[in-house]
Write an enzyme that holds these catalytic residues in place. Structure first.
Site, PDB file in Angstrom:
ATOM      1  N   ARG A   1      -6.156   1.565  18.148  1.00 37.11           N
ATOM      2  CA  ARG A   1      -5.943   0.116  18.026  1.00 37.11           C
ATOM      3  C   ARG A   1      -5.642  -0.557  19.361  1.00 37.11           C
ATOM      4  NH1 ARG A   1      -3.084  -0.117  12.049  1.00 37.11           N
ATOM      5  NH2 ARG A   1      -5.102  -0.141  10.969  1.00 37.11           N
TER       6      ARG A   1
ATOM      7  N   ARG B   1      -7.413  -3.769   9.670  1.00 32.90           N
ATOM      8  CA  ARG B   1      -6.402  -4.698  10.204  1.00 32.90           C
ATOM      9  C   ARG B   1      -6.920  -5.434  11.445  1.00 32.90           C
ATOM     10  NH1 ARG B   1      -2.447  -3.664   6.703  1.00 32.90           N
ATOM     11  NH2 ARG B   1      -1.909  -1.505   6.251  1.00 32.90           N
TER      12      ARG B   1
ATOM     13  N   ARG C   1      -8.536  12.043  12.691  1.00 28.23           N
ATOM     14  CA  ARG C   1      -7.101  11.786  12.904  1.00 28.23           C
ATOM     15  C   ARG C   1      -6.272  13.083  12.885  1.00 28.23           C
ATOM     16  NH1 ARG C   1      -5.375   6.691   9.471  1.00 28.23           N
ATOM     17  NH2 ARG C   1      -3.501   6.978  10.734  1.00 28.23           N
TER      18      ARG C   1
ATOM     19  N   ASP D   1       2.099  -1.271  11.848  1.00 24.36           N
ATOM     20  CA  ASP D   1       0.771  -1.679  11.369  1.00 24.36           C
ATOM     21  C   ASP D   1       0.447  -3.135  11.698  1.00 24.36           C
ATOM     22  OD1 ASP D   1       0.325   0.841  10.358  1.00 24.36           O
ATOM     23  OD2 ASP D   1       1.033   0.338   8.344  1.00 24.36           O
TER      24      ASP D   1
ATOM     25  N   GLN E   1       4.823   9.142   7.428  1.00 24.40           N
ATOM     26  CA  GLN E   1       3.919  10.029   6.688  1.00 24.40           C
ATOM     27  C   GLN E   1       4.340  11.480   6.846  1.00 24.40           C
ATOM     28  OE1 GLN E   1      -0.016   9.010   8.060  1.00 24.40           O
ATOM     29  NE2 GLN E   1      -0.011   7.054   6.984  1.00 24.40           N
TER      30      GLN E   1
ATOM     31  N   SER F   1       7.317   9.071  12.341  1.00 24.42           N
ATOM     32  CA  SER F   1       6.210   8.956  11.391  1.00 24.42           C
ATOM     33  C   SER F   1       6.718   9.107   9.969  1.00 24.42           C
ATOM     34  CB  SER F   1       5.144  10.019  11.659  1.00 24.42           C
ATOM     35  OG  SER F   1       4.268  10.101  10.542  1.00 24.42           O
TER      36      SER F   1
ATOM     37  N   LYS G   1       0.830  -1.212   0.000  1.00 27.77           N
ATOM     38  CA  LYS G   1       0.000   0.000   0.000  1.00 27.77           C
ATOM     39  C   LYS G   1       0.865   1.262   0.000  1.00 27.77           C
ATOM     40  CE  LYS G   1      -3.108   0.419   3.420  1.00 27.77           C
ATOM     41  NZ  LYS G   1      -3.105   1.626   4.275  1.00 27.77           N
ATOM     42  N   SER G   2       1.851   1.310   0.876  1.00 29.34           N
ATOM     43  CA  SER G   2       2.703   2.504   0.975  1.00 29.34           C
ATOM     44  C   SER G   2       3.396   2.780  -0.358  1.00 29.34           C
ATOM     45  CB  SER G   2       3.778   2.292   2.047  1.00 29.34           C
ATOM     46  OG  SER G   2       3.191   2.212   3.319  1.00 29.34           O
TER      47      SER G   2
ATOM     48  N   LYS H   1      -4.317   5.515  14.899  1.00 26.09           N
ATOM     49  CA  LYS H   1      -4.401   4.860  13.586  1.00 26.09           C
ATOM     50  C   LYS H   1      -5.874   4.894  13.134  1.00 26.09           C
ATOM     51  CE  LYS H   1      -0.058   4.033  13.163  1.00 26.09           C
ATOM     52  NZ  LYS H   1       0.704   4.842  12.203  1.00 26.09           N
TER      53      LYS H   1
HETATM   54  C1  S3P Z   1       2.634   4.808   6.391  1.00 21.54           C
HETATM   55  C2  S3P Z   1       3.193   5.187   7.581  1.00 21.54           C
HETATM   56  C3  S3P Z   1       2.678   4.747   8.887  1.00 21.54           C
HETATM   57  C4  S3P Z   1       1.737   3.552   8.753  1.00 21.54           C
HETATM   58  C5  S3P Z   1       0.760   3.739   7.638  1.00 21.54           C
HETATM   59  C6  S3P Z   1       1.482   3.910   6.310  1.00 21.54           C
HETATM   60  C7  S3P Z   1       3.218   5.320   5.129  1.00 21.54           C
HETATM   61  O1  S3P Z   1       1.952   5.815   9.478  1.00 21.54           O
HETATM   62  O2  S3P Z   1       1.056   3.320   9.951  1.00 21.54           O
HETATM   63  O3  S3P Z   1      -0.113   2.637   7.532  1.00 21.54           O
HETATM   64  O4  S3P Z   1       2.892   4.798   4.039  1.00 21.54           O
HETATM   65  O5  S3P Z   1       4.032   6.256   5.203  1.00 21.54           O
HETATM   66  P1  S3P Z   1       2.663   6.932  10.401  1.00 21.54           P
HETATM   67  O6  S3P Z   1       3.567   7.739   9.575  1.00 21.54           O
HETATM   68  O7  S3P Z   1       1.513   7.747  10.946  1.00 21.54           O
HETATM   69  O8  S3P Z   1       3.374   6.150  11.470  1.00 21.54           O
END
Ligand code: S3P
Length: 443
Positions: free
Chosen positions: A357, A398, A134, A326, A180, A178, A33-34, A353
């Site tokens: 969770r 999940r 969020r 995750d 993200q 993080s 996914k990422s 999340k």
């Molecule tokens: C992700 C980063 C993670 C992860 C998410 C996907 C990404 O989040 O939990 O499912 O693709 O960069 P965080 O950056 O909030 O930890």
């Protein structure tokens, strides 16, 4: 009657899973996914045509795809998993003319904040009920420091981005690990004047850095800091997306519990910033081997072969938490089936999340008679008996899949409510899980 009531009050569909004693075979889980999100986004702002194979055709990734199309990026879909992105170039995105809906996807929303911060047009990002709760200030704050005009609604979406701002590089130390937030800052840094530097308190997934390099962007790495000079252009490339280790995780735990003759997961992404699950299961005594290691576009992948063994409870090392962030829902199921006590601390991020969770897993474990203690930043789980019962996933993909795996140790049937969001990350989970040996059905 009880079944009807449950189905009516939970329009998100449910799983019914009968106890099963063995899993096995050879499986390929869907694409990462990422990496799929990033391939679309970087392809969208590159010059030229980016061919993507192994793309994850999930709701989350389709939200990213639809947003890019709304901003004028032509994306040809040859099949569910094969796409060509006709890059719009560094200055080629067009005003979307609509609010951009990211659905359930925090990754899409937060990475787009970085990508859109320097565009000449205004944009507004929203999501589903979960995403609208969020935290977004963690991204807005550093982007504002770069000069972006970003507003949140008291910290949460809608996120409003004012166009036409000139961004300037910053040096930023992330307060929480993080990927993200790091990625959003790096994407904004591409359009900023100067060298933007991000320092991580602990390593997090580095797909953005690896993929930017694949698109011809130079990054400077020094210890926990990554730097990006603004003004660099991306050149289109090919992206082969490996299978998602976060989806493989359900079958890794299923296999550790019940693959008496082995279970093989093909071509799984094994980027070291994602393999915390392998380390944690290894410490618990799982038997997992890696074969056929290869690499594509800077991302390593391998076949993973798991065999059943008796797991034991452990204290999960703090440095592995961001590397398995995750995978905790299904790791809690492993802990419930293990001998002894498993303790997790330093994992408060799990509370922000798709659901909280820690709380939602604790509620479900309680329903199945698993003894546990919930803490602000973690949980203590006593391994032992798992009973049948009804669990509410609260729409968390999940968590729904994790409890399906618990059927391999449960003494009675499991009913798992509100499971429609499994489609956000794992299309085809039910038929694949059935092919592996789980007695799961959806209605
Ligand atoms: C992700 C980063 C993670 C992860 C998410 C996907 C990404 O989040 O939990 O499912 O693709 O960069 P965080 O950056 O909030 O930890």
């Amino acid at each position: 009657m009880a079944r009807e009531r449950a189905a009516l009050s939970h329009p998100g569909a449910r799983y019914v899973v009968q106890p099963a004693a063995r899993v096995g075979g050879e499986l390929t889980v869907p694409g990462d996914k990422s990496i799929s999100h990033r391939a679309l986004m970087l392809g969208g702002i590159a010059a030229g045509q980016t061919g993507i194979t192994g793309f994850l055709p999930s709701e989350d990734c389709h939200a990213t795809l639809a947003a890019l199309r709304a901003m004028g990026v032509a994306i040809e879909q040859h099949s569910a998993t094969q796409l060509t992105v006709h890059g719009a170039g560094a200055r080629g995105l067009a005003a979307p003319g609509q609010v951009l809906d990211m659905g359930n996807s925090g990754t899409a929303l937060r990475l787009f904040m970085g990508l859109l911060a320097a565009q000449p047009f205004d944009s507004t990002l929203i999501g589903d009920a979960s995403l609208m709760r969020r935290p977004m200030e963690r991204v807005a704050l550093p982007l504002r420091a770069m000069g972006a005009a970003i507003e949140t609604a008291q910290g949460t979406p809608p996120v409003q981005i004012g166009g036409g701002r000139k961004l300037t590089a910053i040096d930023y130390v992330l307060p929480v690990p993080s990927a993200q937030v790091k990625s959003a800052i790096l994407l904004a840094g591409l359009a900023a004047e100067g060298v933007t530097c991000v320092t991580e308190p602990a390593p997090t997934r580095d797909h953005t850095e690896r993929m930017l390099t694949g698109f011809g962007v130079q990054l400077q790495r020094q210890g926990a800091t990554v730097g990006i000079a603004g003004g660099q252009r991306l050149t289109a490339t090919r992206v082969e997306v490996p299978a998602d280790i976060s989806s493989a995780a359900f079958f890794l735990v299923a296999g550790a519990l019940a693959a008496h003759e082995g279970l093989t997961l093909r071509n799984v992404g094994v980027n070291p910033t994602r393999t915390g699950i392998l380390d944690i299961l290894g410490l618990m005594g799982a038997d997992i081997r890696m074969e056929n290691r290869r690499e594509s576009g800077g991302e390593p992948s391998a076949d993973l072969i798991v065999r059943a063994s008796q797991l034991r409870g452990i204290r999960i090392p703090g440095e592995l938490v961001p590397l398995a962030i995750d995978e905790f829902p299904v790791l809690f199921i492993a802990a419930a089936a293990a001998d002894g006590v498993t303790e997790l601390t330093g994992a408060e991020e799990l509370r922000v999340k798709e659901t909280d969770r820690l709380a939602v897993m604790a509620e479900g474990l309680g329903r199945l008679g698993v003894r546990h203690e919930l803490h602000a930043d973690g949980i203590r789980i006593e391994g032992g008996r798992i009973s049948g019962g009804t669990i509410d996933s609260h729409g968390d993909h999940r968590i729904a899949m994790a409890f399906a795996v618990a059927s391999l140790r449960a003494s009675g049937p499991l009913e798992i409510l509100d499971v429609a969001n499994v489609a956000t990350s794992f299309p085809g989970f039910v038929p694949l899980a059935r092919s592996a040996g789980l007695a799961i059905s959806q209605d």
